[in-house]
Design a protein around this motif. Sequence first.
Motif, PDB file in Angstrom:
ATOM      1  N   ASP A  22      33.039  35.320 -44.593  1.00 24.94           N
ATOM      2  CA  ASP A  22      32.470  33.997 -44.832  1.00 24.94           C
ATOM      3  C   ASP A  22      31.114  33.832 -44.151  1.00 24.94           C
ATOM      4  O   ASP A  22      30.180  33.284 -44.746  1.00 24.94           O
ATOM      5  CB  ASP A  22      33.426  32.908 -44.340  1.00 24.94           C
ATOM      6  N   ASP A  23      30.993  34.297 -42.916  1.00 22.27           N
ATOM      7  CA  ASP A  23      29.715  34.203 -42.205  1.00 22.27           C
ATOM      8  C   ASP A  23      28.628  35.000 -42.926  1.00 22.27           C
ATOM      9  O   ASP A  23      27.482  34.561 -43.033  1.00 22.27           O
ATOM     10  CB  ASP A  23      29.853  34.693 -40.759  1.00 22.27           C
ATOM     11  N   HIS A  24      28.992  36.170 -43.420  1.00 22.84           N
ATOM     12  CA  HIS A  24      28.059  37.012 -44.184  1.00 22.84           C
ATOM     13  C   HIS A  24      27.558  36.260 -45.418  1.00 22.84           C
ATOM     14  O   HIS A  24      26.355  36.142 -45.644  1.00 22.84           O
ATOM     15  CB  HIS A  24      28.781  38.300 -44.587  1.00 22.84           C
ATOM     16  N   ASN A  25      28.496  35.730 -46.192  1.00 27.28           N
ATOM     17  CA  ASN A  25      28.134  35.026 -47.422  1.00 27.28           C
ATOM     18  C   ASN A  25      27.353  33.746 -47.126  1.00 27.28           C
ATOM     19  O   ASN A  25      26.402  33.411 -47.839  1.00 27.28           O
ATOM     20  CB  ASN A  25      29.375  34.715 -48.245  1.00 27.28           C
ATOM     21  N   ASN A  26      27.753  33.028 -46.087  1.00 26.90           N
ATOM     22  CA  ASN A  26      27.040  31.799 -45.725  1.00 26.90           C
ATOM     23  C   ASN A  26      25.604  32.089 -45.320  1.00 26.90           C
ATOM     24  O   ASN A  26      24.685  31.339 -45.677  1.00 26.90           O
ATOM     25  CB  ASN A  26      27.760  31.078 -44.586  1.00 26.90           C
ATOM     26  N   ALA A  27      25.388  33.170 -44.584  1.00 22.60           N
ATOM     27  CA  ALA A  27      24.030  33.522 -44.161  1.00 22.60           C
ATOM     28  C   ALA A  27      23.146  33.816 -45.371  1.00 22.60           C
ATOM     29  O   ALA A  27      21.977  33.423 -45.408  1.00 22.60           O
ATOM     30  CB  ALA A  27      24.053  34.715 -43.215  1.00 22.60           C
ATOM     31  N   ILE A  28      23.696  34.473 -46.360  1.00 14.37           N
ATOM     32  CA  ILE A  28      22.938  34.746 -47.584  1.00 14.37           C
ATOM     33  C   ILE A  28      22.574  33.430 -48.259  1.00 14.37           C
ATOM     34  O   ILE A  28      21.417  33.199 -48.629  1.00 14.37           O
ATOM     35  CB  ILE A  28      23.743  35.653 -48.540  1.00 14.37           C
ATOM     36  N   GLY A  31      19.927  31.468 -46.376  1.00 15.87           N
ATOM     37  CA  GLY A  31      18.605  32.062 -46.599  1.00 15.87           C
ATOM     38  C   GLY A  31      18.024  31.656 -47.938  1.00 15.87           C
ATOM     39  O   GLY A  31      16.842  31.312 -48.037  1.00 15.87           O
ATOM     40  N   PHE A  32      18.848  31.658 -48.964  1.00 14.23           N
ATOM     41  CA  PHE A  32      18.377  31.234 -50.275  1.00 14.23           C
ATOM     42  C   PHE A  32      17.998  29.754 -50.258  1.00 14.23           C
ATOM     43  O   PHE A  32      16.977  29.362 -50.815  1.00 14.23           O
ATOM     44  CB  PHE A  32      19.440  31.468 -51.344  1.00 14.23           C
ATOM     45  N   GLY A  33      18.833  28.947 -49.630  1.00 14.31           N
ATOM     46  CA  GLY A  33      18.565  27.513 -49.579  1.00 14.31           C
ATOM     47  C   GLY A  33      17.270  27.184 -48.870  1.00 14.31           C
ATOM     48  O   GLY A  33      16.566  26.240 -49.236  1.00 14.31           O
ATOM     49  N   SER A  34      16.939  27.954 -47.854  1.00 12.48           N
ATOM     50  CA  SER A  34      15.713  27.670 -47.104  1.00 12.48           C
ATOM     51  C   SER A  34      14.459  28.159 -47.813  1.00 12.48           C
ATOM     52  O   SER A  34      13.356  27.725 -47.486  1.00 12.48           O
ATOM     53  CB  SER A  34      15.796  28.279 -45.696  1.00 12.48           C
ATOM     54  N   SER A  35      14.608  29.038 -48.796  1.00 13.31           N
ATOM     55  CA  SER A  35      13.426  29.552 -49.489  1.00 13.31           C
ATOM     56  C   SER A  35      13.318  29.087 -50.942  1.00 13.31           C
ATOM     57  O   SER A  35      12.297  29.316 -51.579  1.00 13.31           O
ATOM     58  CB  SER A  35      13.424  31.089 -49.453  1.00 13.31           C
ATOM     59  N   LYS A  70      21.730  41.779 -45.109  1.00 17.22           N
ATOM     60  CA  LYS A  70      20.539  42.513 -45.515  1.00 17.22           C
ATOM     61  C   LYS A  70      19.306  41.790 -44.997  1.00 17.22           C
ATOM     62  O   LYS A  70      19.243  40.565 -45.046  1.00 17.22           O
ATOM     63  CB  LYS A  70      20.476  42.616 -47.036  1.00 17.22           C
ATOM     64  N   SER A  71      18.339  42.520 -44.529  1.00 16.68           N
ATOM     65  CA  SER A  71      17.142  41.900 -43.960  1.00 16.68           C
ATOM     66  C   SER A  71      16.346  41.126 -45.019  1.00 16.68           C
ATOM     67  O   SER A  71      15.538  40.294 -44.674  1.00 16.68           O
ATOM     68  CB  SER A  71      16.270  42.958 -43.303  1.00 16.68           C
ATOM     69  N   ALA A  72      16.587  41.406 -46.285  1.00 22.76           N
ATOM     70  CA  ALA A  72      15.857  40.710 -47.346  1.00 22.76           C
ATOM     71  C   ALA A  72      16.219  39.236 -47.428  1.00 22.76           C
ATOM     72  O   ALA A  72      15.480  38.437 -47.988  1.00 22.76           O
ATOM     73  CB  ALA A  72      16.151  41.365 -48.693  1.00 22.76           C
ATOM     74  N   TYR A  73      17.344  38.869 -46.824  1.00 24.73           N
ATOM     75  CA  TYR A  73      17.752  37.467 -46.898  1.00 24.73           C
ATOM     76  C   TYR A  73      17.215  36.775 -45.699  1.00 24.73           C
ATOM     77  O   TYR A  73      17.333  35.710 -45.396  1.00 24.73           O
ATOM     78  CB  TYR A  73      19.263  37.345 -46.978  1.00 24.73           C
TER      79      TYR A  73
END
Length: 73
Positions: A22-28, A31-35, A70-73
Motif C-alpha cells: 500500500d505504501d508503494h502504491n500510495n507513493a506512486i 507523485g502523480f497527484g503532485s505533478s 521507482k525514482s521516476a515517480y
Amino acid sequence: AWANEKRGDWQHGQEQGERAMDDHNNAIGIGFGSSANSYQDCQNMCMGAVNSGDTINKYQPGSTPNYRIKSAY
C-alpha cells in the motif's frame, strides 16, 4: 493515504507486507497527484501505472515483499 493505512494497521491487523504494498502504491499516486495538470491527467497516469505493472495489485497473505519506489515517480 497515511492515515488510512494506519487505521488498517490498528483496526484490521494489516500485515506488514500488505502495508508495504500500500505504501508503494500510495507513493506512486502521490507523485502523480503532485505533478498532474488536471484530475484527468492524474487519473490517466494512475491507470497507466496499474496497466504497466508499476503498481502492485496482488498481495499474498503472509508474505513480506520489499517494494521499491521507482525514482521516476
